[in-house]
Design a protein around this motif. Sequence first.
Motif, PDB file in Angstrom:
ATOM      1  N   ALA A   1      -5.789   5.997   1.765  1.00 55.53           N
ATOM      2  CA  ALA A   1      -6.776   5.349   2.626  1.00 55.53           C
ATOM      3  C   ALA A   1      -6.489   3.858   2.771  1.00 55.53           C
ATOM      4  N   GLN A   2      -6.109   3.218   1.665  1.00 51.90           N
ATOM      5  CA  GLN A   2      -5.769   1.795   1.713  1.00 51.90           C
ATOM      6  C   GLN A   2      -4.519   1.560   2.568  1.00 51.90           C
TER       7      GLN A   2
ATOM      8  N   ALA B   1      -7.727  11.833  -6.835  1.00 46.50           N
ATOM      9  CA  ALA B   1      -8.605  10.841  -6.215  1.00 46.50           C
ATOM     10  C   ALA B   1      -7.883   9.512  -6.038  1.00 46.50           C
ATOM     11  N   ALA B   2      -7.075   9.126  -7.024  1.00 44.46           N
ATOM     12  CA  ALA B   2      -6.313   7.882  -6.916  1.00 44.46           C
ATOM     13  C   ALA B   2      -5.323   7.958  -5.763  1.00 44.46           C
TER      14      ALA B   2
ATOM     15  N   GLU C   1      -5.664   9.817  -2.982  1.00 44.95           N
ATOM     16  CA  GLU C   1      -6.427   9.725  -1.727  1.00 44.95           C
ATOM     17  C   GLU C   1      -6.855   8.289  -1.445  1.00 44.95           C
ATOM     18  N   SER C   2      -7.259   7.551  -2.498  1.00 44.94           N
ATOM     19  CA  SER C   2      -7.631   6.147  -2.328  1.00 44.94           C
ATOM     20  C   SER C   2      -6.447   5.315  -1.871  1.00 44.94           C
TER      21      SER C   2
ATOM     22  N   ARG D   1       0.831  -1.203   0.000  1.00 47.02           N
ATOM     23  CA  ARG D   1       0.000   0.000   0.000  1.00 47.02           C
ATOM     24  C   ARG D   1       0.872   1.263   0.000  1.00 47.02           C
TER      25      ARG D   1
END
Length: 391
Positions: free
Chosen positions: A179-180, A172-173, A175-176, A125
């Motif tokens: 988060a992961q 957005a990618a 931020e994702s 991650r």
Amino acid sequence: MSRTLRFAILALALLAASAAAWRWYSTRATADRQSSAAPTADSRPKAAPRALEFALAELHTVSPSRIARSIPITGTLSATQQTIVKARVAGDILDINAREGSSVRAGQLIARIDPTDFELRVRERLANVRSAEAQFEQAQRTLENNRALLAKNFISQNAFDNSLSASDVAKAALESARAQLEQARKALADTQIVAPMSGQIAQRFAQPGEKVSPDSRLFSIIDLSSMEIEAAVPASEVGLVRIGQPVRLRIEGVDTEQPGQVLRINPSTQQGTRSVLIYVGIQQRDNRIRAGLFAQGTLSVDEKSGVIVIPVAAIRELAGRRVVYAIEQSMVVEREVKTGVIDETATAPNGSIGAAEIVSGLKAGERIVAVNLGVLRAGSPALEKAAPKAP
């Protein structure tokens, strides 16, 4: 027969009758003299009645005291605060640092799950985050360049909008990916099993080397510093119960009385029994108290102070009357009394179980027979045994 012979026979018969009459008279006179000389039963002096001798423990001096009507309660002790510790991630248990009976603090490490898979997931991650950051930075540079070109009319508005959209997608990618990464880090942290509260380990459900899944039970922790009892009170008496009322408790295995108080009262009755549950709390004052122990207690209501209180055993039921035997001028006298509050479970002033309020018939300072000695004879002399001398 000649006349002379008949006369002789008649004379002899008279003589014999006279002799028999004289003997009867002599015997009766002797008996009367003896009877008059002997004392009759009524004329003999009567023996004095035997004095009743009482031990010190059998007598009690009446004095003002306190009494309250009590409601008996029973229940099982349970910890106010207790929890089940469960696994949040799947894996093999590496080690366990707590066993049954161990004391733990909130936040203390008590077990570990193998973190290898979760550490690799965090690395993955993290790499995804770095890649997303690079793509976002490239999209930002392209957007800024296109904005400058648009200002000089070197590119169309459509080309600029495409670069703006690409920048938003890259953001957005990123931020994702972040988060992961946080999710992976949390899963890694969850391999460290810590105590959520201070207390003692009541049960351990897993062993080192055992594979567990999410929500598998690992430990049961209870806090013995605060305990409570769930007890049923008859609906007819629950109106006398108030929050904060004191309760005296006897717990199995503990020889000292434990104080408690009413914490809560259930708003509804129990179906079938028509009783209301109350919750009695106690503060831990004895290390011998454990969850699950059976407890009996009394809830005091209708409390009175400064009234005459005597042991219940001192009261006798005679022909529908309640009487107490008192000692007055070294004699046993019978006193008819009227009782008020009676508590069969309370400790009387003399230390016996069972106390009764006397509304009338006795006054402070009087000496009474405090134990059940059966029916005594009023008017009998009374003696009090002297206390044995100390050696």
